[in-house]
Scaffold this motif. Structure first.
Motif, PDB file in Angstrom:
ATOM      1  N   GLY A 164       0.832  -1.197   0.000  1.00  0.00           N
ATOM      2  CA  GLY A 164       0.000   0.000   0.000  1.00  0.00           C
ATOM      3  C   GLY A 164       0.863   1.241   0.000  1.00  0.00           C
ATOM      4  N   TYR A 165       0.328   2.317  -0.564  1.00  0.00           N
ATOM      5  CA  TYR A 165       1.076   3.575  -0.621  1.00  0.00           C
ATOM      6  C   TYR A 165       0.122   4.707  -0.976  1.00  0.00           C
ATOM      7  CZ  TYR A 165       1.085   1.611  -5.335  1.00  0.00           C
ATOM      8  OH  TYR A 165       0.710   1.005  -6.509  1.00  0.00           O
ATOM      9  N   ARG A 166       0.620   5.917  -0.851  1.00  0.00           N
ATOM     10  CA  ARG A 166      -0.119   7.118  -1.241  1.00  0.00           C
ATOM     11  C   ARG A 166       0.433   7.584  -2.576  1.00  0.00           C
ATOM     12  NH1 ARG A 166      -5.068   8.674   0.576  1.00  0.00           N
ATOM     13  NH2 ARG A 166      -5.408  10.900   0.183  1.00  0.00           N
ATOM     14  N   ARG A 167      -0.440   7.777  -3.557  1.00  0.00           N
ATOM     15  CA  ARG A 167      -0.001   8.079  -4.920  1.00  0.00           C
ATOM     16  C   ARG A 167      -0.437   9.463  -5.370  1.00  0.00           C
ATOM     17  NH1 ARG A 167      -0.254   3.835  -9.784  1.00  0.00           N
ATOM     18  NH2 ARG A 167       1.864   3.534  -8.931  1.00  0.00           N
ATOM     19  N   GLU A 168       0.515  10.211  -5.936  1.00  0.00           N
ATOM     20  CA  GLU A 168       0.222  11.417  -6.700  1.00  0.00           C
ATOM     21  C   GLU A 168       0.346  11.047  -8.176  1.00  0.00           C
ATOM     22  OE1 GLU A 168       2.383  15.017  -5.582  1.00  0.00           O
ATOM     23  OE2 GLU A 168       3.148  13.915  -3.856  1.00  0.00           O
ATOM     24  N   ALA A 169      -0.593  11.468  -8.992  1.00  0.00           N
ATOM     25  CA  ALA A 169      -0.579  11.073 -10.400  1.00  0.00           C
ATOM     26  C   ALA A 169      -0.728  12.295 -11.303  1.00  0.00           C
ATOM     27  CB  ALA A 169      -1.700  10.073 -10.683  1.00  0.00           C
ATOM     28  N   TYR A 170       0.040  12.284 -12.390  1.00  0.00           N
ATOM     29  CA  TYR A 170       0.024  13.357 -13.378  1.00  0.00           C
ATOM     30  C   TYR A 170      -0.088  12.737 -14.764  1.00  0.00           C
ATOM     31  CZ  TYR A 170       1.987  15.774  -9.334  1.00  0.00           C
ATOM     32  OH  TYR A 170       2.192  16.268  -8.080  1.00  0.00           O
TER      33      TYR A 170
END
Length: 267
Positions: A164-170
């Motif tokens: 699991g992780y926290r994702r920033e997406a562009y």
């Protein structure tokens, strides 16, 4: 369960109406958090923020399936030209029986990463992958689910780890259409209680918390400005795999040359 806004948006995006398929090249880097703000500013200048990511990104949890002898893990470590893995993926923090999740097969063919997936309620995903029973699904997705059922039954697949992780997406715009860039923070895992609906399960960092995983995914080419950006920041391409990292972190296999020590000294 009350879904977080980011999770609700993610579920709206990933409607269970058809089979989703992706073919991309993937490049990964490890990034110290001292560089994250600078990279984020550059990405926001040149790329669009994923409209479903919200202000703080979104959580991603995956349950990985493998054989009793970890066939998929060893195929990755040995760098086979054709390899694959099966996982259940949740966009959000916790699932109940009715929460939409992805059933995914991710495979590598030479240098190209291919991903196929359908969305089904978590209850049905468990019935397919854990109980090895076919579930109802219309359209082209049914053939995919039959393939999944053949894999779990033929190879005796079972859940072996979770990440699991926290994702920033562009996402790319104009000349960069097809480009996707993600920053994954707080990469954690566990080797037991492999249930997406357990809010009290104990996780631990499998990549040092001061490091983020930068992934660049492109249909054909990575734009020059991005390769120049990583070069100027002295970022090196790595072969880190969150699944393999989790397997090794919990002692399921010897640590490979690509393993990132969880106690890596912070710079």
């Amino acid at each position: 369960m009350i879904a977080e806004p980011a999770a609700e948006a993610g579920h709206a995006l990933r409607a269970p109406s058809r089979l989703h398929a992706f073919n991309r090249y993937e490049i990964k880097y490890l990034v110290d958090r001292s560089l994250v703000d600078e990279l984020r500013a550059e990405f926001r200048h040149r790329l669009d923020v994923d409209e479903f990511a919200g202000q703080g990104g979104y959580s991603v949890w995956s349950v990985y399936y493998d054989t009793p002898h970890l066939r998929f893990y060893w195929e990755k470590i040995e760098g086979l030209r054709f390899r694959r893995k099966l996982r259940l993926r949740l966009y959000g923090d916790h699932a109940d029986d009715d929460t939409p999740v992805f059933v995914e097969i991710k495979q590598r063919v030479n240098r190209v990463t291919q991903k196929r997936r359908v969305t089904v309620p978590y209850r049905e995903a468990r019935r397919l992958c854990d109980e090895r029973q076919m579930i109802e699904y219309g359209g082209s997705g049914r053939a995919f689910l039959e393939e999944v059922l053949g894999l779990v039954g033929g190879l005796e697949l079972r859940p072996v780890s979770m990440t699991g992780y926290r994702r920033e997406a562009y996402i790319g715009r104009n000349a960069d259409v097809g480009l996707r860039v993600t920053l994954d923070h707080r990469v954690r895992g566990r080797d037991r209680d492999l249930y997406l609906g357990d809010p009290h399960a104990q996780n631990r960092f499998i990549i040092p918390p001061h490091l983020a995983v930068l992934e660049v995914k492109a249909n054909e080419r990575v734009p020059y400005w991005l390769t120049d950006l990583t070069a100027r920041r002295n970022l090196s391409v790595v072969r880190v795999s969150k699944y393999c990292q989790s397997i090794e972190a919990f002692g399921r296999a010897p640590r490979s040359v690509h393993h990132v020590p969880e106690t890596l000294t912070e710079r």
